[in-house]
Design an enzyme around this catalytic site. Structure first.
Site, PDB file in Angstrom:
ATOM      1  N   THR A  27       1.056  -1.297   0.007  1.00  0.00           N
ATOM      2  CA  THR A  27       0.069  -0.072   0.108  1.00  0.00           C
ATOM      3  C   THR A  27       0.935   1.263  -0.135  1.00  0.00           C
ATOM      4  OG1 THR A  27      -0.144   0.354   2.474  1.00  0.00           O
ATOM      5  CG2 THR A  27      -1.686  -1.163   1.481  1.00  0.00           C
ATOM      6  N   MET A  56       3.465  -1.126   4.648  1.00  0.00           N
ATOM      7  CA  MET A  56       2.566  -0.031   5.500  1.00  0.00           C
ATOM      8  C   MET A  56       3.571   1.279   5.353  1.00  0.00           C
ATOM      9  SD  MET A  56       1.334  -2.522   8.765  1.00  0.00           S
ATOM     10  CE  MET A  56       0.784  -4.183   8.424  1.00  0.00           C
ATOM     11  N   VAL A  82       7.614  -2.361   7.022  1.00  0.00           N
ATOM     12  CA  VAL A  82       7.479  -0.888   7.214  1.00  0.00           C
ATOM     13  C   VAL A  82       7.876  -0.444   5.914  1.00  0.00           C
ATOM     14  CG1 VAL A  82       8.008   1.016   8.537  1.00  0.00           C
ATOM     15  CG2 VAL A  82       7.641  -1.161   9.658  1.00  0.00           C
ATOM     16  N   LYS A  83       7.226   0.469   4.986  1.00  0.00           N
ATOM     17  CA  LYS A  83       7.564   0.832   3.874  1.00  0.00           C
ATOM     18  C   LYS A  83       7.895   2.435   4.083  1.00  0.00           C
ATOM     19  CE  LYS A  83       5.698   1.054  -0.704  1.00  0.00           C
ATOM     20  NZ  LYS A  83       4.411   0.962  -1.572  1.00  0.00           N
ATOM     21  N   LEU A  84       9.242   2.581   3.571  1.00  0.00           N
ATOM     22  CA  LEU A  84      10.042   3.933   4.075  1.00  0.00           C
ATOM     23  C   LEU A  84      10.535   4.444   2.598  1.00  0.00           C
ATOM     24  CD1 LEU A  84      12.370   1.866   6.458  1.00  0.00           C
ATOM     25  CD2 LEU A  84      10.873   3.924   7.133  1.00  0.00           C
TER      26      LEU A  84
END
Ligand code: G3P
Length: 216
Positions: A27, A56, A82-84
């Site tokens: 996402t 996310m 965790v999307k960074l």
């Protein structure tokens, strides 16, 4: 080879997930905005479906992203990736989350130099944006190939997650060029099933099946 679905629309994900062929979901804030739902509600619905790898996205300073990433992990445990962003702050947060054993996906990757930095920061995944690179007039698939080639040459275990995928052909070519994962909108996933000769062939088999003379 892993297939991820790139949307926050739960009903569409549900249909794709029911095929048994999907490994995860990605996402981003734009996709969450389109879904018109609170991000945490979206993630919760995905976990209720049984999805075990959900990217996310977090934003802000390195400290904020690290904190939000830890909070997400507390809530969603092993389903959390965790999307960074591919920024100095994003990579600082990536190192810290990686040290805590939390999966990370460094996004908005547009060249191999960025992918090397993200790998050095311990990213689980890097997301080159194939379609958006193509939009700039150079080949997204070449970027996938150079990242995958470098990782292989250096024994780096960061996985190449091809994103911004708009056609089934780009899915195939991304894997062909070394991607470990491809994330795609549901429309592209369903498009992978299609071939005019499959449709025509099945129609003929169906017609002929009704004409078979049975001996029993
Ligand atoms: O995963 C990134 C993707 O959602 C971006 O796709 O089509 O907006 O370039 P697109």
């Amino acid at each position: 080879m892993k297939f991820f679905i790139d949307t926050a629309l739960i009903d569409e994900i549900k249909d794709c997930w029911a095929t048994g062929l999907i490994d995860g979901v990605t996402t981003n804030p734009t996709l969450i905005k389109k879904a018109g739902r609170d991000p945490l509600d979206v993630y919760k619905s995905l976990i209720d479906l049984g999805i075990g790898d959900i990217s996310m996205e977090v934003m802000g300073t390195a400290a904020e992203m690290e904190y939000d990433g830890m909070q997400l992990y507390t809530l969603f445990k092993e389903s959390t990736t965790v999307k960074l962003p591919m920024t100095k702050e994003g990579l600082q947060a990536c190192q810290r989350l990686n040290n805590l054993g939390i999966r990370t996906n460094v996004t908005l990757i547009f060249n191999a130099a960025q992918a090397l930095l993200a790998a050095k920061a311990g990213a689980t995944y890097v997301s080159p944006f194939v379609g958006r690179i193509d939009d700039q007039g150079y080949a997204g698939l070449e970027v996938v190939r150079s990242i995958a080639g470098l990782y292989k040459m250096k024994g780096i275990d960061t996985q190449v997650l091809a994103a911004s995928i708009r056609t089934p052909h780009r899915v195939v070519r991304s894997f062909y060029n070394g991607a470990d994962v491809v994330t795609m909108p549901p429309k592209v996933f369903w498009g992978m099933y299609d071939h005019i000769l499959t449709t025509d062939g099945l129609r003929i088999f169906d017609e002929d099946a009704t004409k078979i003379v049975s001996s029993s």
